[in-house]
Design a protein around this motif. Structure first.
Motif, PDB file in Angstrom:
ATOM      1  N   TRP A   1     -19.427  25.114  -7.174  1.00  0.00           N
ATOM      2  CA  TRP A   1     -18.042  25.524  -6.999  1.00  0.00           C
ATOM      3  C   TRP A   1     -17.595  26.417  -8.168  1.00  0.00           C
ATOM      4  O   TRP A   1     -16.997  27.470  -7.965  1.00  0.00           O
ATOM      5  CB  TRP A   1     -17.141  24.301  -6.898  1.00  0.00           C
ATOM      6  N   GLY A   2     -17.896  25.973  -9.381  1.00  0.00           N
ATOM      7  CA  GLY A   2     -17.550  26.776 -10.545  1.00  0.00           C
ATOM      8  C   GLY A   2     -18.340  28.077 -10.599  1.00  0.00           C
ATOM      9  O   GLY A   2     -17.805  29.130 -10.971  1.00  0.00           O
ATOM     10  N   HIS A   3     -19.609  28.009 -10.209  1.00  0.00           N
ATOM     11  CA  HIS A   3     -20.473  29.197 -10.207  1.00  0.00           C
ATOM     12  C   HIS A   3     -19.921  30.261  -9.262  1.00  0.00           C
ATOM     13  O   HIS A   3     -19.807  31.445  -9.619  1.00  0.00           O
ATOM     14  CB  HIS A   3     -21.883  28.775  -9.790  1.00  0.00           C
ATOM     15  N   LYS A   4     -19.548  29.845  -8.041  1.00  0.00           N
ATOM     16  CA  LYS A   4     -18.999  30.793  -7.068  1.00  0.00           C
ATOM     17  C   LYS A   4     -17.660  31.344  -7.550  1.00  0.00           C
ATOM     18  O   LYS A   4     -17.346  32.534  -7.345  1.00  0.00           O
ATOM     19  CB  LYS A   4     -18.814  30.092  -5.718  1.00  0.00           C
ATOM     20  N   THR A   5     -16.870  30.510  -8.202  1.00  0.00           N
ATOM     21  CA  THR A   5     -15.574  30.939  -8.726  1.00  0.00           C
ATOM     22  C   THR A   5     -15.766  31.986  -9.819  1.00  0.00           C
ATOM     23  O   THR A   5     -15.104  33.036  -9.811  1.00  0.00           O
ATOM     24  CB  THR A   5     -14.800  29.728  -9.266  1.00  0.00           C
ATOM     25  N   LEU A   6     -16.671  31.712 -10.743  1.00  0.00           N
ATOM     26  CA  LEU A   6     -16.927  32.668 -11.816  1.00  0.00           C
ATOM     27  C   LEU A   6     -17.458  33.982 -11.258  1.00  0.00           C
ATOM     28  O   LEU A   6     -17.000  35.063 -11.660  1.00  0.00           O
ATOM     29  CB  LEU A   6     -17.921  32.080 -12.818  1.00  0.00           C
ATOM     30  N   GLN A   7     -18.390  33.910 -10.324  1.00  0.00           N
ATOM     31  CA  GLN A   7     -18.936  35.131  -9.732  1.00  0.00           C
ATOM     32  C   GLN A   7     -17.842  35.942  -9.057  1.00  0.00           C
ATOM     33  O   GLN A   7     -17.807  37.181  -9.160  1.00  0.00           O
ATOM     34  CB  GLN A   7     -20.024  34.788  -8.716  1.00  0.00           C
ATOM     35  N   SER A   8     -16.920  35.263  -8.392  1.00  0.00           N
ATOM     36  CA  SER A   8     -15.827  35.946  -7.696  1.00  0.00           C
ATOM     37  C   SER A   8     -14.909  36.680  -8.678  1.00  0.00           C
ATOM     38  O   SER A   8     -14.457  37.796  -8.400  1.00  0.00           O
ATOM     39  CB  SER A   8     -15.012  34.941  -6.876  1.00  0.00           C
ATOM     40  N   ILE A   9     -14.620  36.048  -9.814  1.00  0.00           N
ATOM     41  CA  ILE A   9     -13.749  36.706 -10.801  1.00  0.00           C
ATOM     42  C   ILE A   9     -14.477  37.876 -11.451  1.00  0.00           C
ATOM     43  O   ILE A   9     -13.892  38.941 -11.666  1.00  0.00           O
ATOM     44  CB  ILE A   9     -13.273  35.705 -11.871  1.00  0.00           C
TER      45      ILE A   9
END
Length: 314
Positions: free
Chosen positions: A11-19
């Motif tokens: 979840w955090g990985h996808k969030t960071l990639q999105s930002i």
């Protein structure tokens, strides 16, 4: 905007990639060290590795402390974005940036606040799950909502499928929320907390099958504990076994909950439900059993005939 990102696992990985792929700048990543906890060692894409790949400063912590406060203050973020940060953030951290903290939670708030919301949504028989972007406040998952997207729960969906569907929503929901906050067009909607439901962290015992539950409830539990989650389990002749695939019977079966009754199709019907002795309930048809050595065995092979019981304890 300058963004400090708090997050963990996929979840955090996808969030960071999105930002990183957005027009906003990540100035700090705060994440947890790797864990051996059964629910934290799956969906385990590393936030730390992704941040270091992009030369973003990383702060590792299990919980808030003075070093974290100093790292956040030094990075001077306009906003904090949090997704799957595992401990409560105090107000002096989440309110430090101009725009406070935007939290992503994988349910349709105010329902299913707390932990493992997708799994609990499926177990409970909810018609949908989803993803909510909301402002962090003093309570858990109760702040005003800025963006929300739903994912319908289908009749044979598993938790694995639904978790992936909510993860896939992160770029859309997060980008829309950050852009609206940045340009001053964000519309914040208070949650109706009278509709709030709050669920605890899951542990091994929460995956134990109670054969007094109705068969459709047990079926949802089995689908909610789909791989890579720890499977739903029970005991057979003193040994723990996992039920990895099952469905609700066509026939009506009576007797005592947990009774290994009769083959139906390619599975074994297990008597289930309240007041099963009245003969008004469907059974749970077990299709695949996983033994304690990790082998998946067709139920008709594992249960060559009826007889005996599946039980809570050895």
């Amino acid at each position: 905007m300058r963004v400090a990102m708090f997050g963990y696992q996929t979840w955090g990985h996808k969030t960071l990639q999105s930002i990183v792929e957005s027009e906003h700048e990540v100035v700090l990543v705060v994440t947890h060290p790797p864990s051996e906890h059964s629910y934290e060692s799956i969906w385990s894409d590393s936030v730390e590795e992704l941040a270091r790949k992009h030369d973003i400063p990383v702060h590792l912590a299990l919980r808030p402390d003075d070093a974290m406060r100093a790292a956040v203050a030094e990075s001077q973020p306009d906003i904090i974005v949090a997704n799957n940060w595992r401990t409560k953030l105090p107000r002096d951290i989440y309110d430090l940036p101009t725009h406070g903290t935007l939290n992503l939670h994988d349910s349709m708030l105010p329902r299913f606040t707390g932990f493992s919301p997708v799994i609990w949504s499926l177990i409970s028989g909810a018609s949908e799950t989803g993803l909510t972007a909301h402002r962090m406040d003093d309570e858990l998952d109760t702040g005003d909502v800025v963006v929300q997207r739903a994912v319908p729960i289908g009749p044979r969906d598993t938790a694995t499928q639904l978790v992936q569907a909510t993860i896939d929503l992160i770029p859309e929901v997060l980008t829309e929320a950050l852009d609206a906050i940045a340009d001053g067009t964000a519309s914040w909607t208070p949650q109706d907390l009278a509709q709030r439901t709050f669920f605890h962290k899951r542990a091994d015992i929460d995956s134990r099958i109670d054969w007094r539950w109705p068969a459709d409830d047990i079926d949802r539990l089995v689908r909610a504990q789909s791989d890579p989650y720890p499977s739903a389990w029970t005991h057979h002749r003193g040994r723990r076994i996992s039920i990895v695939k099952a469905h609700v019977s066509e026939g009506i079966y009576g007797g005592t909950p947990g009774r290994i009754f009769i083959h139906e199709g390619d599975g074994m019907a297990i008597v289930a439900g309240p007041n099963a002795h009245l003969g008004r309930n469907h059974a749970l048809v077990v299709d695949v059993v996983r033994t304690d050595d990790g082998r998946d065995v067709p139920a008709v092979e594992f249960f060559p005939h009826g007889g005996g019981y599946l039980t809570d304890a050895p």
